[in-house]
Design an enzyme around this catalytic site. Structure first.
Site, short mmCIF file in Angstrom:
data_model
loop_
_atom_site.label_atom_id
_atom_site.label_comp_id
_atom_site.label_asym_id
_atom_site.label_seq_id
_atom_site.Cartn_x
_atom_site.Cartn_y
_atom_site.Cartn_z
N HIS A 192 -7.11 -4.37 9.92
CA HIS A 192 -6.82 -4.28 8.49
C HIS A 192 -5.55 -5.03 8.12
CE1 HIS A 192 -4.45 -0.15 8.78
NE2 HIS A 192 -3.64 -1.16 8.95
N ASP A 204 0.82 -1.22 0.00
CA ASP A 204 0.00 0.00 0.00
C ASP A 204 0.85 1.26 0.00
OD1 ASP A 204 0.97 -0.27 2.60
OD2 ASP A 204 -0.97 -0.75 3.46
N GLU A 254 -9.56 -1.51 4.96
CA GLU A 254 -10.26 -1.09 6.16
C GLU A 254 -11.54 -1.90 6.34
OE1 GLU A 254 -8.19 0.27 7.76
OE2 GLU A 254 -7.88 2.40 7.43
N ASN A 265 -7.37 -2.06 13.84
CA ASN A 265 -8.78 -2.26 13.45
C ASN A 265 -8.95 -3.54 12.62
OD1 ASN A 265 -7.70 -1.65 10.98
ND2 ASN A 265 -9.12 0.00 10.49
C1 GLP Z 1 -0.05 0.42 8.42
C2 GLP Z 1 0.13 -0.42 7.18
C3 GLP Z 1 -0.28 -1.84 7.45
C4 GLP Z 1 0.40 -2.35 8.71
C5 GLP Z 1 0.00 -1.52 9.88
C6 GLP Z 1 0.58 -1.99 11.20
O1 GLP Z 1 -1.39 0.75 8.64
N1 GLP Z 1 -0.62 0.06 6.07
O2 GLP Z 1 0.04 -2.64 6.35
O3 GLP Z 1 0.05 -3.66 8.94
O4 GLP Z 1 0.46 -0.21 9.59
O5 GLP Z 1 1.51 -1.08 11.67
P1 GLP Z 1 2.41 -1.22 12.94
O6 GLP Z 1 3.39 -2.30 12.69
O7 GLP Z 1 3.07 0.11 13.02
O8 GLP Z 1 1.52 -1.53 14.08
#
Ligand code: GLP
Length: 263
Positions: A138, A67, A143, A136
């Site tokens: 995802h 993404d 989302e 959440n």
């Molecule tokens: C972002 C990314 C996700 C990732 C998430 C978790 O939202 N788009 O792909 O899984 O962060 O992040 P963290 O490792 O900082 O908790």
């Protein structure tokens, strides 16, 4: 789904890097699906060490990131392209043109998304897809209410996600984009193997729902229950709300694949 619980976050990220390292050594021209976020920083640090100290060779690998924020140029300090360049691509011997991150600044976002799907298909498909878990539920930026049949597309970020990622934007919520481009859930499920790494108590309730709860579009990661080769690597804190904990421990001790992984 196969689940491995490690004592600490340090162990989960080291193990995840080992899984990737083995996959790259086994198939040097593997197509990797990559993720961003704080959890992945340590995974990439381990891969850089494996490259520098153990000759892990990325020269023939190709990569597709999950993404990217919309409305942000790839060259921006806050883009996921920059994150990937800084944490991995510039530190290993990967060919830059073989790395793909959606371009959130593209004029024609729909064409950008369709082209991304085409490029993944033309590469032969993702061999190993790395995933984090949003608070959440995802995966990528899929989302809540994302269709399990969704493909790469523009999405509107959940307020919870914008808040969760505010750290990348100097803690200024007004700077966090409202939109992003993400691989869809069906795109992710097309990968031959999926590996999700989850750390911390803040994600414990969500992880229990992802592994043990019913599949629901309200929690995108529950779609992984349909994936035939999904490995979840969690630390003790993130595993704290699992009710089938004893069974998971039993599998870690007796499942041949997990035993080999943990040896
Ligand atoms: C972002 C990314 C996700 C990732 C998430 C978790 O939202 N788009 O792909 O899984 O962060 O992040 P963290 O490792 O900082 O908790």
């Amino acid at each position: 789904m196969k689940v491995v619980i490690c004592p600490t976050a340090e162990h989960t990220t080291a193990l995840t890097a080992r899984v990737i390292e083995r996959a790259v050594r086994q198939k040097p021209d593997i197509v990797l699906g990559l993720a961003t976020g704080r959890t992945m920083e340590a995974v990439y640090a381990h891969l850089v060490t494996a490259h520098r100290q153990a000759g892990l060779d990325f020269e023939r690998c190709r990569t597709f990131n999950l993404d990217e924020y919309a409305g942000i140029a790839p060259s921006s300090a806050r883009s996921y392209r920059t994150y990937m360049d800084e944490h991995l691509f510039s530190r290993v011997n990967i060919v830059h043109s073989a790395t793909h991150v959606p371009d959130g600044s593209a004029d024609d976002i729909a064409a950008q998304c369709a082209g991304y799907e085409d490029a993944i298909r033309a590469s032969g498909g993702v061999g190993l897809q790395l995933l984090g878990l949003g608070e959440n539920g995802h995966i990528g930026f899929n989302e809540p209410f994302s269709a399990f049949t969704s493909r790469t597309r523009l999405v509107t970020l959940d307020p919870a996600t914008r808040q969760q990622n505010v750290g990348m934007f100097d803690d200024d919520l007004t700077q966090v984009p409202y939109h992003a481009i993400t691989m869809g859930i069906a795109t992710i499920l097309d990968a031959r193997r999926t590996v999700m790494v989850v750390n911390g108590q803040a994600k414990a309730e969500m992880l229990a729902r992802v592994i043990e709860g019913p599949m629901t579009a309200s929690i995108s990661a529950t779609a992984l229950q349909m994936h035939a080769d999904c490995l979840i690597i969690a630390d003790e804190a993130a595993a704290g709300a699992l009710s089938r904990r004893a069974y998971i421990t039993h599998l870690m001790q007796h499942d041949p694949e997990l035993r080999a992984l943990l040896s």
